[in-house]
Structures are given as C-alpha cells and as structure tokens.
Design an enzyme around this catalytic site. Structure first.
Site, PDB file in Angstrom:
ATOM      1  N   GLY A  11       9.759 -28.623 -22.334  1.00 40.24           N
ATOM      2  CA  GLY A  11       8.867 -28.910 -21.238  1.00 40.24           C
ATOM      3  C   GLY A  11       8.023 -29.906 -21.712  1.00 40.24           C
ATOM      4  O   GLY A  11       7.756 -30.266 -22.947  1.00 40.24           O
ATOM      5  N   PHE A  12       7.249 -30.205 -20.875  1.00 45.13           N
ATOM      6  CA  PHE A  12       5.939 -31.274 -21.304  1.00 45.13           C
ATOM      7  C   PHE A  12       5.077 -30.687 -22.402  1.00 45.13           C
ATOM      8  O   PHE A  12       5.156 -31.585 -23.328  1.00 45.13           O
ATOM      9  CB  PHE A  12       5.117 -31.519 -19.904  1.00 45.13           C
ATOM     10  CG  PHE A  12       3.780 -32.065 -20.008  1.00 45.13           C
ATOM     11  CD1 PHE A  12       3.635 -33.245 -20.712  1.00 45.13           C
ATOM     12  CD2 PHE A  12       2.490 -31.498 -19.251  1.00 45.13           C
ATOM     13  CE1 PHE A  12       2.448 -33.834 -21.063  1.00 45.13           C
ATOM     14  CE2 PHE A  12       1.425 -31.984 -19.622  1.00 45.13           C
ATOM     15  CZ  PHE A  12       1.281 -33.301 -20.356  1.00 45.13           C
ATOM     16  N   ASP A  32      14.724 -23.108 -23.852  1.00 41.16           N
ATOM     17  CA  ASP A  32      14.393 -23.758 -22.358  1.00 41.16           C
ATOM     18  C   ASP A  32      15.612 -23.216 -21.667  1.00 41.16           C
ATOM     19  O   ASP A  32      16.805 -23.720 -21.864  1.00 41.16           O
ATOM     20  CB  ASP A  32      14.016 -24.941 -22.648  1.00 41.16           C
ATOM     21  CG  ASP A  32      13.102 -25.553 -21.537  1.00 41.16           C
ATOM     22  OD1 ASP A  32      13.561 -25.302 -20.283  1.00 41.16           O
ATOM     23  OD2 ASP A  32      11.883 -25.890 -21.791  1.00 41.16           O
ATOM     24  N   PHE A  35      15.102 -25.820 -16.298  1.00 38.30           N
ATOM     25  CA  PHE A  35      14.504 -25.986 -14.784  1.00 38.30           C
ATOM     26  C   PHE A  35      13.816 -27.216 -14.680  1.00 38.30           C
ATOM     27  O   PHE A  35      14.127 -28.055 -14.120  1.00 38.30           O
ATOM     28  CB  PHE A  35      14.220 -24.616 -14.406  1.00 38.30           C
ATOM     29  CG  PHE A  35      13.678 -24.905 -13.008  1.00 38.30           C
ATOM     30  CD1 PHE A  35      14.467 -24.890 -11.895  1.00 38.30           C
ATOM     31  CD2 PHE A  35      12.216 -24.913 -12.762  1.00 38.30           C
ATOM     32  CE1 PHE A  35      14.124 -25.136 -10.625  1.00 38.30           C
ATOM     33  CE2 PHE A  35      11.755 -24.898 -11.661  1.00 38.30           C
ATOM     34  CZ  PHE A  35      12.889 -25.202 -10.515  1.00 38.30           C
ATOM     35  N   GLY A  37      12.084 -28.305 -17.765  1.00 38.46           N
ATOM     36  CA  GLY A  37      12.267 -28.907 -19.173  1.00 38.46           C
ATOM     37  C   GLY A  37      13.210 -30.044 -19.117  1.00 38.46           C
ATOM     38  O   GLY A  37      14.269 -30.079 -18.287  1.00 38.46           O
ATOM     39  N   ASP A  57      16.998 -18.535 -20.490  1.00 39.21           N
ATOM     40  CA  ASP A  57      16.028 -18.220 -19.257  1.00 39.21           C
ATOM     41  C   ASP A  57      15.283 -17.121 -19.635  1.00 39.21           C
ATOM     42  O   ASP A  57      16.241 -15.972 -20.066  1.00 39.21           O
ATOM     43  CB  ASP A  57      16.770 -18.322 -17.967  1.00 39.21           C
ATOM     44  CG  ASP A  57      15.699 -18.186 -17.002  1.00 39.21           C
ATOM     45  OD1 ASP A  57      14.705 -17.581 -17.076  1.00 39.21           O
ATOM     46  OD2 ASP A  57      15.862 -18.484 -16.057  1.00 39.21           O
ATOM     47  N   LEU A  72       5.453 -20.327 -23.392  1.00 44.82           N
ATOM     48  CA  LEU A  72       4.997 -21.355 -22.556  1.00 44.82           C
ATOM     49  C   LEU A  72       6.314 -21.563 -21.247  1.00 44.82           C
ATOM     50  O   LEU A  72       5.973 -22.455 -20.500  1.00 44.82           O
ATOM     51  CB  LEU A  72       5.120 -22.790 -23.164  1.00 44.82           C
ATOM     52  CG  LEU A  72       3.931 -23.222 -23.765  1.00 44.82           C
ATOM     53  CD1 LEU A  72       3.216 -21.993 -24.684  1.00 44.82           C
ATOM     54  CD2 LEU A  72       4.151 -24.439 -24.721  1.00 44.82           C
ATOM     55  N   TYR A 144       2.448 -18.275  -8.540  1.00 46.97           N
ATOM     56  CA  TYR A 144       2.074 -18.818 -10.012  1.00 46.97           C
ATOM     57  C   TYR A 144       1.011 -17.935 -10.170  1.00 46.97           C
ATOM     58  O   TYR A 144       0.758 -17.586 -11.530  1.00 46.97           O
ATOM     59  CB  TYR A 144       2.074 -20.485  -9.984  1.00 46.97           C
ATOM     60  CG  TYR A 144       1.909 -21.164 -11.073  1.00 46.97           C
ATOM     61  CD1 TYR A 144       2.681 -21.065 -12.126  1.00 46.97           C
ATOM     62  CD2 TYR A 144       0.590 -21.569 -11.676  1.00 46.97           C
ATOM     63  CE1 TYR A 144       2.358 -21.629 -13.344  1.00 46.97           C
ATOM     64  CE2 TYR A 144       0.256 -22.037 -12.762  1.00 46.97           C
ATOM     65  CZ  TYR A 144       1.244 -21.986 -13.677  1.00 46.97           C
ATOM     66  OH  TYR A 144       0.960 -22.772 -14.783  1.00 46.97           O
ATOM     67  N   THR A 174      -3.549 -30.660 -17.831  1.00 40.75           N
ATOM     68  CA  THR A 174      -3.060 -31.540 -18.923  1.00 40.75           C
ATOM     69  C   THR A 174      -2.272 -32.562 -18.316  1.00 40.75           C
ATOM     70  O   THR A 174      -1.360 -32.564 -17.474  1.00 40.75           O
ATOM     71  CB  THR A 174      -2.433 -30.331 -19.878  1.00 40.75           C
ATOM     72  OG1 THR A 174      -3.423 -29.344 -20.325  1.00 40.75           O
ATOM     73  CG2 THR A 174      -2.053 -31.244 -21.141  1.00 40.75           C
TER      74      THR A 174
END
Ligand code: UDP
Length: 315
Positions: A11-12, A32, A35, A37, A57, A72, A144, A174
């Site tokens: 991911g980021f 990862d 999804f 990423g 996952d 993360l 979330y 971020t």
C-alpha cells in the site's frame, strides 16, 4: 537480522515502510491482498533477497515466523473503505485478531496502524491521545472509525490479557508518492484534477481543515514507535500544521501551474470539520516531529503523479 512482517506492505504507507526497513538491514515480508495496494509500489524491492511478497488477506489467519509486525492492512481512503463496509469491519476486527494472534504465537512486537478517525468529528482541538472522540456509530464512516476503535480495544486486551507487546500509532492525514490515483482523497484528487486541467472539486466551502504529514516523516515516526520499547497506549503521528482544504487546492494549482478552476461540490455526510494532531507525546517519547514542509512534500508528490499520469498507469 530482524524479520519484519508488514501487512498492507504494497500500500501507500506500507511500501515506503518496507523500503526503509530494508535500507536499515532488516528482512521484510510484505503481505497484501492488493485490494487497495499495488504491486508497482514494491516492484523496486523485489530484487532484494531480504524482501518477500505474499498475497494474503489478513481476514484469513497467517502462519509465519517474525520478530516485528506492522499491521497496516486496511483500505484507508473514504472511497475505498466505504466500497464494501462489512469487509472493512472484518479487516479491522477479524484481521486485527489474526495479526494479534500471530504476534502472540511468535512473541513479536506489533505496531497497530490506528487513525485520527478514532476522534471522529472532534469537539476538542487539537486532538490529544486522551480525547475519547465523537464518532457516529451508524454513519458512512463508521465501518472504518468504529473498526479502528475496536482494533485498539483488541490491542489493549491482547496486551493486558495475553502479554502481547503491542503499540498503537494514530496516524493523521498523510500524503506522498504511491498514493493510489483513484483513492478519492483530497491530495490525490486535487493533483490529478490539476494535472489534467479538470475542475478542482472542493467539497463544501473548503473551510474544513486537515493537517498533512509527508510520508517519509510518518514512516520515521512509525519505526521510532516500534523501537521505543514496551508501551501500548496510543501515540498520535501527524503534522500539526493545520490547513483549510481551499488552501490545499490553491497550493496545488500554483505548484502545478494548472489552469484548473476551483468548484464547490456537496460536503459528504459526517465529514470532520477540523483536524489537527497534538503531537506532544510523540515529541517527548520518540523525539519525533515532522520535518518536510508542505511545499517540499507536494513537489515530490507532483513529480510522482506526473510520471504516473503521463505513463498512463491503470487504476
Ligand atoms: N475533499 C474535497 N475534495 C475532494 C476530496 C476530499 O474537498 O475531491 C475534502 C473532504 O471533504 C475532507 C477533506 O478534503 O473534508 C479530506 O478528505 P480525505 O478524503 O482526503 O480524508 P479524510 O480526512 O476526510 O479521511
């Protein structure tokens, strides 16, 4: 050599973290689901013999050996986490339980990526770790926000009940290279719109605020928290420089030399009015504070986006 598992490693934030951990001599396993990423984020790391990628996952249990875990994995932009809200809850509840279980079995120290969203639409400003938050449990952001809140609860209970060595980073907004082009967040949206000469979509009147941390600063904070020794109480990590969303739009238009005009669109439900971290604890505990200015960070992000937009990167 320390073996580090990074869930959400493609991911980021995860991909930058993996690179820095490798630079510091660690062995790194990135897990990862892809999804949100992207393999392209970790492509430059693949030739490093200390790096491994596994498509996994965390909703499913994971059996590997490691000394440290950065958890993360979770779609983090409103567009991505609201796409399948039940899945978002599962990642945060079942996924965090699986990763805590792994930490328990391996005796690994775990860092849980929490979020400023645990403060909801805050009534205390700036937000210190002691603030309990103001979250709508049945709103569109709840999968979330509440997911990350219960994940913190699980960390607390595994720590107190099972002695798992865990720490919690509450990550504020971020930005930087590797943000997904389609993640719908403010910096990525505005950059894409500016580079394509499309209208810049300000939701509401643009007076709402956020505080933006460049990804290299954030990664340094995460590593310092992981390495600071036993402590489970959450620590805010973010840049305390607060900006209005209109200001961000204007900076991006100016930095890209774009001809885009600013347009107002409806404000999404439960959009927090303001957000700014109180980082006194991180300063004291980790001797950490952000050092990259908004303009410098945006310039690096613009360069990354320009290359990807002109290279016709697929979503
Ligand atoms: N926002 C905006 N235009 C966009 C995307 C986002 O004005 O195209 C606003 C959004 O309403 C929010 C802020 O920018 O007030 C930050 O949104 P983002 O989705 O990046 O993150 P959040 O902090 O809300 O999770």
């Amino acid at each position: 050599m320390i073996r580090v598992l990074v869930t959400g490693g493609a991911g980021f934030i995860g991909s930058h973290l993996c690179r820095v951990l490798l630079e510091r001599g660690h062995a790194v396993i990135a897990a990862d689901s892809l999804f949100s990423g992207r393999k392209r984020n970790i492509l430059p790391l693949m030739s490093n013999p200390r790096f491994e990628f596994m498509r996994h996952d965390i909703i499913q249990p994971l059996f590997i050996e490691c000394d440290q875990i950065y958890n993360l994995a979770c779609p983090a932009s409103p567009v991505h986490y609201q796409y399948n809200p039940i899945r978002t809850v599962k990642v945060n509840v079942l996924g965090t339980m699986n990763v805590l279980g792994l930490a328990k079995r391996c005796g690994a120290r775990m860092l849980q990526a929490s979020t400023s969203e645990v403060y909801g639409d805050p009534q205390v400003h700036p937000q210190p770790e002691s603030y309990w938050g103001h979250v709508n449990p049945i709103g569109p952001r709840a999968c979330y926000d509440e997911g990350k809140r219960i994940a913190e609860t699980l960390c607390r209970d595994y720590h107190v009940g099972n002695g798992v060595d865990v720490c919690i980073a509450r990550i504020f907004n971020t930005y930087g290279p590797h943000m997904a082009l389609n993640d719908g967040r403010v910096v990525s949206n505005f950059l894409l719109q500016a580079l394509r000469g499309e209208p810049i979509t300000i939701y509401g009147d643009g007076s709402q605020t956020r505080s933006f941390c460049f990804v290299s600063d954030l990664v340094e904070g995460l590593i310092r928290l992981m390495e600071c020794g036993e402590r489970f109480e959450p620590v805010n990590l973010g840049n305390p420089e607060e900006r209005t969303i209109r200001e961000i739009a204007e900076r991006i238009v100016s930095l890209t030399g774009s001809s885009s005009k600013l347009v107002e669109e409806p404000l999404p439900q439960d959009d927090p009015v303001r957000r700014k971290p109180d980082i006194r604890l991180a300063k004291q505990l980790l001797n950490w504070q952000p050092s990259v200015s908004l303009d410098d960070g945006l310039k690096e992000t613009v360069a990354d986006f320009q290359a990807r937009v002109h290279g016709h990167e697929e979503w």
